[in-house]
Write a protein that holds these residues in place. Structure first.
Motif, PDB file in Angstrom:
ATOM      1  N   TYR A   6       7.546 -33.679  14.199  1.00  0.00           N
ATOM      2  CA  TYR A   6       8.842 -34.341  14.060  1.00  0.00           C
ATOM      3  C   TYR A   6       8.664 -35.815  13.735  1.00  0.00           C
ATOM      4  CZ  TYR A   6      10.494 -30.127  16.389  1.00  0.00           C
ATOM      5  OH  TYR A   6      10.767 -28.829  16.707  1.00  0.00           O
ATOM      6  N   SER A   7       9.691 -36.394  13.118  1.00  0.00           N
ATOM      7  CA  SER A   7       9.674 -37.827  12.834  1.00  0.00           C
ATOM      8  C   SER A   7       9.797 -38.615  14.139  1.00  0.00           C
ATOM      9  CB  SER A   7      10.829 -38.193  11.897  1.00  0.00           C
ATOM     10  OG  SER A   7      12.069 -38.103  12.590  1.00  0.00           O
ATOM     11  N   GLU A   8       9.452 -39.873  14.068  1.00  0.00           N
ATOM     12  CA  GLU A   8       9.579 -40.744  15.236  1.00  0.00           C
ATOM     13  C   GLU A   8      11.023 -40.804  15.730  1.00  0.00           C
ATOM     14  OE1 GLU A   8       9.200 -45.485  16.075  1.00  0.00           O
ATOM     15  OE2 GLU A   8       7.622 -44.584  14.858  1.00  0.00           O
ATOM     16  N   THR A   9      11.970 -40.829  14.802  1.00  0.00           N
ATOM     17  CA  THR A   9      13.386 -40.874  15.159  1.00  0.00           C
ATOM     18  C   THR A   9      13.792 -39.620  15.919  1.00  0.00           C
ATOM     19  OG1 THR A   9      13.858 -42.224  13.213  1.00  0.00           O
ATOM     20  CG2 THR A   9      15.727 -41.116  14.235  1.00  0.00           C
ATOM     21  N   VAL A  10      13.369 -38.459  15.451  1.00  0.00           N
ATOM     22  CA  VAL A  10      13.704 -37.213  16.132  1.00  0.00           C
ATOM     23  C   VAL A  10      13.122 -37.211  17.541  1.00  0.00           C
ATOM     24  CG1 VAL A  10      13.275 -34.713  16.179  1.00  0.00           C
ATOM     25  CG2 VAL A  10      14.047 -35.804  14.070  1.00  0.00           C
ATOM     26  N   VAL A  11      11.874 -37.588  17.675  1.00  0.00           N
ATOM     27  CA  VAL A  11      11.232 -37.593  18.996  1.00  0.00           C
ATOM     28  C   VAL A  11      11.968 -38.533  19.944  1.00  0.00           C
ATOM     29  CG1 VAL A  11       9.120 -38.198  20.250  1.00  0.00           C
ATOM     30  CG2 VAL A  11       8.981 -36.901  18.114  1.00  0.00           C
ATOM     31  N   ARG A  12      12.282 -39.740  19.474  1.00  0.00           N
ATOM     32  CA  ARG A  12      12.970 -40.725  20.321  1.00  0.00           C
ATOM     33  C   ARG A  12      14.332 -40.216  20.770  1.00  0.00           C
ATOM     34  NH1 ARG A  12      16.458 -44.233  18.541  1.00  0.00           N
ATOM     35  NH2 ARG A  12      15.629 -44.204  16.414  1.00  0.00           N
ATOM     36  N   ARG A  13      15.110 -39.681  19.843  1.00  0.00           N
ATOM     37  CA  ARG A  13      16.447 -39.198  20.195  1.00  0.00           C
ATOM     38  C   ARG A  13      16.397 -37.939  21.059  1.00  0.00           C
ATOM     39  NH1 ARG A  13      20.809 -41.614  18.101  1.00  0.00           N
ATOM     40  NH2 ARG A  13      20.494 -43.074  16.409  1.00  0.00           N
ATOM     41  N   PHE A  14      15.408 -37.090  20.838  1.00  0.00           N
ATOM     42  CA  PHE A  14      15.267 -35.884  21.654  1.00  0.00           C
ATOM     43  C   PHE A  14      14.895 -36.239  23.094  1.00  0.00           C
ATOM     44  CE2 PHE A  14      12.385 -32.650  23.440  1.00  0.00           C
ATOM     45  CZ  PHE A  14      13.314 -31.637  23.628  1.00  0.00           C
ATOM     46  N   ALA A  58      32.209 -40.201  21.430  1.00  0.00           N
ATOM     47  CA  ALA A  58      31.684 -38.980  20.814  1.00  0.00           C
ATOM     48  C   ALA A  58      30.505 -38.508  21.656  1.00  0.00           C
ATOM     49  CB  ALA A  58      31.253 -39.219  19.375  1.00  0.00           C
ATOM     50  N   THR A  59      30.537 -37.244  22.047  1.00  0.00           N
ATOM     51  CA  THR A  59      29.469 -36.673  22.855  1.00  0.00           C
ATOM     52  C   THR A  59      29.141 -35.279  22.347  1.00  0.00           C
ATOM     53  OG1 THR A  59      31.001 -35.729  24.471  1.00  0.00           O
ATOM     54  CG2 THR A  59      30.150 -37.936  24.942  1.00  0.00           C
ATOM     55  N   PHE A  60      28.015 -34.755  22.828  1.00  0.00           N
ATOM     56  CA  PHE A  60      27.645 -33.397  22.440  1.00  0.00           C
ATOM     57  C   PHE A  60      26.972 -32.680  23.593  1.00  0.00           C
ATOM     58  CE2 PHE A  60      23.717 -35.660  21.793  1.00  0.00           C
ATOM     59  CZ  PHE A  60      22.720 -34.739  22.092  1.00  0.00           C
ATOM     60  N   LEU A  61      27.088 -31.371  23.555  1.00  0.00           N
ATOM     61  CA  LEU A  61      26.336 -30.460  24.412  1.00  0.00           C
ATOM     62  C   LEU A  61      25.656 -29.492  23.464  1.00  0.00           C
ATOM     63  CD1 LEU A  61      29.010 -29.720  27.167  1.00  0.00           C
ATOM     64  CD2 LEU A  61      26.970 -31.153  27.395  1.00  0.00           C
ATOM     65  N   ALA A  62      24.369 -29.263  23.662  1.00  0.00           N
ATOM     66  CA  ALA A  62      23.645 -28.426  22.703  1.00  0.00           C
ATOM     67  C   ALA A  62      22.573 -27.598  23.374  1.00  0.00           C
ATOM     68  CB  ALA A  62      23.003 -29.294  21.628  1.00  0.00           C
ATOM     69  N   ARG A  63      22.368 -26.453  22.791  1.00  0.00           N
ATOM     70  CA  ARG A  63      21.185 -25.637  23.052  1.00  0.00           C
ATOM     71  C   ARG A  63      20.498 -25.582  21.701  1.00  0.00           C
ATOM     72  NH1 ARG A  63      23.503 -21.274  25.228  1.00  0.00           N
ATOM     73  NH2 ARG A  63      23.679 -20.199  23.246  1.00  0.00           N
ATOM     74  N   ALA A  64      19.482 -26.429  21.545  1.00  0.00           N
ATOM     75  CA  ALA A  64      18.880 -26.595  20.225  1.00  0.00           C
ATOM     76  C   ALA A  64      17.461 -27.150  20.354  1.00  0.00           C
ATOM     77  CB  ALA A  64      19.731 -27.549  19.376  1.00  0.00           C
ATOM     78  N   CYS A  65      16.763 -27.111  19.249  1.00  0.00           N
ATOM     79  CA  CYS A  65      15.419 -27.682  19.172  1.00  0.00           C
ATOM     80  C   CYS A  65      15.529 -29.210  19.114  1.00  0.00           C
ATOM     81  CB  CYS A  65      14.718 -27.145  17.922  1.00  0.00           C
ATOM     82  SG  CYS A  65      15.420 -27.771  16.382  1.00  0.00           S
ATOM     83  N   GLY A  68      17.746 -30.518  16.318  1.00  0.00           N
ATOM     84  CA  GLY A  68      19.176 -30.311  16.552  1.00  0.00           C
ATOM     85  C   GLY A  68      19.754 -31.332  17.514  1.00  0.00           C
ATOM     86  N   ILE A  69      19.016 -31.638  18.575  1.00  0.00           N
ATOM     87  CA  ILE A  69      19.449 -32.652  19.539  1.00  0.00           C
ATOM     88  C   ILE A  69      19.521 -34.016  18.854  1.00  0.00           C
ATOM     89  CG2 ILE A  69      18.822 -33.870  21.681  1.00  0.00           C
ATOM     90  CD1 ILE A  69      19.550 -30.962  22.246  1.00  0.00           C
TER      91      ILE A  69
END
Length: 126
Positions: A6-14, A58-65, A68-69
């Protein structure tokens, strides 16, 4: 999770999503749901709290990889302060670029786009 996938951005946000959680309290809330057909491990709820002019929460609830998060978290950040009309202009291309999604994770951006469209449809129905 293999961080090299994953990109650095994806890892940080996840690892530390700042917009994950239940719908915003008080006032009008528009929630949209999206899922991947046949994939019970992938679902997203995206909630928007608009005032008279802009989206104030704005918020989210997720069941994702992780992708996706990250996509949902980035979209929630982007949506805050925008009008509903501006929100309608958010595309999967914007989500991919902003969240740092790899091309093979485009479907995660589409999931966010679908959940947003479902939430915005509720604004038209109200």
């Amino acid at each position: 999770m293999r961080t090299q996938d994953y990109s650095e951005t994806v890892v940080r946000r996840f690892l530390a999503p700042s917009h994950a959680g239940p719908p915003p309290d008080g006032g009008r809330v528009l929630t949209g749901r999206a899922s991947a057909p046949g994939d019970l491990d992938l679902a997203l709820y995206l909630s928007l709290a608009p005032d008279d002019v802009t989206i104030v929460g704005a918020t989210f609830l997720a069941r994702a990889c992780p992708a996706g998060i990250a996509a949902a978290d980035w979209a929630c950040e982007w949506l805050r302060g925008r009008t509903l009309e501006e929100a309608r202009g958010l595309t999967v291309a914007h989500i991919e670029a902003g969240a740092g999604l790899a091309p093979d994770r485009r479907d995660r951006g589409l999931l966010v786009e679908d959940a947003l469209a479902a939430a915005l449809a509720r604004a038209r129905d109200a």
